[in-house]
Scaffold this motif. Sequence first.
Motif, PDB file in Angstrom:
ATOM      1  N   ASP A 104       0.855  -1.178   0.000  1.00  0.00           N
ATOM      2  CA  ASP A 104       0.000   0.000   0.000  1.00  0.00           C
ATOM      3  C   ASP A 104       0.897   1.236   0.000  1.00  0.00           C
ATOM      4  O   ASP A 104       1.601   1.504   0.984  1.00  0.00           O
ATOM      5  CB  ASP A 104      -0.915  -0.017   1.222  1.00  0.00           C
ATOM      6  CG  ASP A 104      -1.949   1.091   1.202  1.00  0.00           C
ATOM      7  OD1 ASP A 104      -1.559   2.282   1.185  1.00  0.00           O
ATOM      8  OD2 ASP A 104      -3.153   0.769   1.211  1.00  0.00           O
ATOM      9  N   ASP A 105       0.877   1.985  -1.092  1.00  0.00           N
ATOM     10  CA  ASP A 105       1.759   3.152  -1.241  1.00  0.00           C
ATOM     11  C   ASP A 105       1.487   4.225  -0.194  1.00  0.00           C
ATOM     12  O   ASP A 105       2.420   4.886   0.271  1.00  0.00           O
ATOM     13  CB  ASP A 105       1.613   3.753  -2.640  1.00  0.00           C
ATOM     14  CG  ASP A 105       2.151   2.829  -3.721  1.00  0.00           C
ATOM     15  OD1 ASP A 105       2.971   1.947  -3.405  1.00  0.00           O
ATOM     16  OD2 ASP A 105       1.733   2.981  -4.892  1.00  0.00           O
ATOM     17  N   GLU A 106       0.229   4.409   0.186  1.00  0.00           N
ATOM     18  CA  GLU A 106      -0.108   5.424   1.187  1.00  0.00           C
ATOM     19  C   GLU A 106       0.489   5.055   2.549  1.00  0.00           C
ATOM     20  O   GLU A 106       0.999   5.912   3.271  1.00  0.00           O
ATOM     21  CB  GLU A 106      -1.628   5.566   1.286  1.00  0.00           C
ATOM     22  CG  GLU A 106      -2.076   6.704   2.181  1.00  0.00           C
ATOM     23  CD  GLU A 106      -3.585   6.865   2.220  1.00  0.00           C
ATOM     24  OE1 GLU A 106      -4.030   7.942   2.657  1.00  0.00           O
ATOM     25  OE2 GLU A 106      -4.326   5.939   1.831  1.00  0.00           O
ATOM     26  N   VAL A 107       0.455   3.784   2.888  1.00  0.00           N
ATOM     27  CA  VAL A 107       1.039   3.310   4.146  1.00  0.00           C
ATOM     28  C   VAL A 107       2.554   3.500   4.120  1.00  0.00           C
ATOM     29  O   VAL A 107       3.147   4.015   5.070  1.00  0.00           O
ATOM     30  CB  VAL A 107       0.665   1.833   4.399  1.00  0.00           C
ATOM     31  CG1 VAL A 107       1.511   1.229   5.507  1.00  0.00           C
ATOM     32  CG2 VAL A 107      -0.812   1.715   4.728  1.00  0.00           C
ATOM     33  N   ILE A 108       3.202   3.104   3.040  1.00  0.00           N
ATOM     34  CA  ILE A 108       4.663   3.259   2.911  1.00  0.00           C
ATOM     35  C   ILE A 108       5.045   4.731   3.051  1.00  0.00           C
ATOM     36  O   ILE A 108       6.002   5.070   3.756  1.00  0.00           O
ATOM     37  CB  ILE A 108       5.166   2.701   1.562  1.00  0.00           C
ATOM     38  CG1 ILE A 108       4.881   1.208   1.443  1.00  0.00           C
ATOM     39  CG2 ILE A 108       6.647   2.994   1.354  1.00  0.00           C
ATOM     40  CD1 ILE A 108       5.767   0.300   2.218  1.00  0.00           C
ATOM     41  N   ALA A 109       4.301   5.610   2.404  1.00  0.00           N
ATOM     42  CA  ALA A 109       4.592   7.047   2.478  1.00  0.00           C
ATOM     43  C   ALA A 109       4.440   7.561   3.907  1.00  0.00           C
ATOM     44  O   ALA A 109       5.274   8.343   4.397  1.00  0.00           O
ATOM     45  CB  ALA A 109       3.687   7.816   1.520  1.00  0.00           C
ATOM     46  N   ALA A 110       3.394   7.125   4.606  1.00  0.00           N
ATOM     47  CA  ALA A 110       3.174   7.571   5.982  1.00  0.00           C
ATOM     48  C   ALA A 110       4.278   7.064   6.909  1.00  0.00           C
ATOM     49  O   ALA A 110       4.751   7.792   7.787  1.00  0.00           O
ATOM     50  CB  ALA A 110       1.810   7.092   6.470  1.00  0.00           C
ATOM     51  N   LEU A 111       4.709   5.824   6.695  1.00  0.00           N
ATOM     52  CA  LEU A 111       5.798   5.284   7.505  1.00  0.00           C
ATOM     53  C   LEU A 111       7.112   6.015   7.206  1.00  0.00           C
ATOM     54  O   LEU A 111       7.907   6.272   8.110  1.00  0.00           O
ATOM     55  CB  LEU A 111       5.950   3.785   7.253  1.00  0.00           C
ATOM     56  CG  LEU A 111       4.779   2.923   7.747  1.00  0.00           C
ATOM     57  CD1 LEU A 111       4.933   1.489   7.261  1.00  0.00           C
ATOM     58  CD2 LEU A 111       4.655   2.983   9.253  1.00  0.00           C
ATOM     59  N   GLY A 112       7.330   6.361   5.943  1.00  0.00           N
ATOM     60  CA  GLY A 112       8.511   7.144   5.580  1.00  0.00           C
ATOM     61  C   GLY A 112       8.496   8.514   6.226  1.00  0.00           C
ATOM     62  O   GLY A 112       9.524   9.008   6.704  1.00  0.00           O
ATOM     63  N   ASP A 113       7.329   9.130   6.274  1.00  0.00           N
ATOM     64  CA  ASP A 113       7.183  10.436   6.933  1.00  0.00           C
ATOM     65  C   ASP A 113       7.485  10.315   8.425  1.00  0.00           C
ATOM     66  O   ASP A 113       8.179  11.149   8.999  1.00  0.00           O
ATOM     67  CB  ASP A 113       5.777  10.982   6.701  1.00  0.00           C
ATOM     68  CG  ASP A 113       5.620  12.380   7.260  1.00  0.00           C
ATOM     69  OD1 ASP A 113       6.385  13.281   6.844  1.00  0.00           O
ATOM     70  OD2 ASP A 113       4.742  12.580   8.131  1.00  0.00           O
ATOM     71  N   ALA A 114       6.979   9.244   9.049  1.00  0.00           N
ATOM     72  CA  ALA A 114       7.262   9.028  10.466  1.00  0.00           C
ATOM     73  C   ALA A 114       8.751   8.795  10.686  1.00  0.00           C
ATOM     74  O   ALA A 114       9.332   9.312  11.645  1.00  0.00           O
ATOM     75  CB  ALA A 114       6.453   7.843  10.992  1.00  0.00           C
ATOM     76  N   LEU A 115       9.393   8.040   9.804  1.00  0.00           N
ATOM     77  CA  LEU A 115      10.824   7.781   9.905  1.00  0.00           C
ATOM     78  C   LEU A 115      11.631   9.072   9.815  1.00  0.00           C
ATOM     79  O   LEU A 115      12.601   9.268  10.536  1.00  0.00           O
ATOM     80  CB  LEU A 115      11.260   6.806   8.808  1.00  0.00           C
ATOM     81  CG  LEU A 115      12.747   6.496   8.688  1.00  0.00           C
ATOM     82  CD1 LEU A 115      13.310   5.918   9.976  1.00  0.00           C
ATOM     83  CD2 LEU A 115      12.988   5.547   7.531  1.00  0.00           C
ATOM     84  N   ARG A 116      11.217   9.966   8.956  1.00  0.00           N
ATOM     85  CA  ARG A 116      11.929  11.244   8.781  1.00  0.00           C
ATOM     86  C   ARG A 116      11.600  12.260   9.859  1.00  0.00           C
ATOM     87  O   ARG A 116      12.471  13.018  10.286  1.00  0.00           O
ATOM     88  CB  ARG A 116      11.587  11.862   7.431  1.00  0.00           C
ATOM     89  CG  ARG A 116      12.283  11.288   6.245  1.00  0.00           C
ATOM     90  CD  ARG A 116      12.012  12.090   4.977  1.00  0.00           C
ATOM     91  NE  ARG A 116      10.596  12.288   4.719  1.00  0.00           N
ATOM     92  CZ  ARG A 116       9.787  11.405   4.106  1.00  0.00           C
ATOM     93  NH1 ARG A 116      10.281  10.261   3.686  1.00  0.00           N
ATOM     94  NH2 ARG A 116       8.525  11.672   3.910  1.00  0.00           N
ATOM     95  N   ASN A 117      10.331  12.319  10.300  1.00  0.00           N
ATOM     96  CA  ASN A 117       9.880  13.498  11.036  1.00  0.00           C
ATOM     97  C   ASN A 117       9.344  13.291  12.441  1.00  0.00           C
ATOM     98  O   ASN A 117       9.128  14.274  13.139  1.00  0.00           O
ATOM     99  CB  ASN A 117       8.793  14.210  10.218  1.00  0.00           C
ATOM    100  CG  ASN A 117       9.305  14.641   8.874  1.00  0.00           C
ATOM    101  OD1 ASN A 117      10.387  15.210   8.763  1.00  0.00           O
ATOM    102  ND2 ASN A 117       8.548  14.356   7.831  1.00  0.00           N
ATOM    103  N   ASP A 118       9.077  12.061  12.859  1.00  0.00           N
ATOM    104  CA  ASP A 118       8.483  11.921  14.192  1.00  0.00           C
ATOM    105  C   ASP A 118       9.448  12.440  15.245  1.00  0.00           C
ATOM    106  O   ASP A 118      10.667  12.244  15.139  1.00  0.00           O
ATOM    107  CB  ASP A 118       8.110  10.466  14.485  1.00  0.00           C
ATOM    108  CG  ASP A 118       7.128  10.386  15.639  1.00  0.00           C
ATOM    109  OD1 ASP A 118       5.909  10.377  15.372  1.00  0.00           O
ATOM    110  OD2 ASP A 118       7.572  10.372  16.813  1.00  0.00           O
TER     111      ASP A 118
END
Length: 157
Positions: A85-99
Amino acid sequence: MPIEVEITTGAGAKLYPITVSKASQVFTLPADAAPLLVLFDNGGQILKSAEFHKEKKEWLYQLKNAAELSDRADAVIALGKIKKDDEVIAALGDALRNDKAWGVRATAADTLGELGGPTAAKLLLEAANSNDGPWVRSRVAAALGNIKDDAAVCRKA
């Protein structure tokens, strides 16, 4: 056992104290609109085993908006069960970069490594070069070790 339930709607978040006294109970709580986020035991204060059935959009909202680290980490783990799921991958990438919490970033790295694929590999490679925390970098490296079918990962390793 006293527990707080947080219900967030467009009007904001409200905490509701409840008392759980049985193994299985149903609670009805008021909300002025359809909830955007429902957190049982907000912040994970009680030692428990719980299973939550939420839609993908609810987990995505929780990952982006929950105030407590444990609630965001729960969302990362739940989203990791949604494959390809591309939306899930993108959200996890955002969390990896920005949380703001390194624990959430590290869990996002683990989850991306488990999901695999070229997009996850790209996000992990970017994080390997930009993340400042040694705990997160070590988890990114371990996650990259799980991705064996991507030429970019094999070249960089």
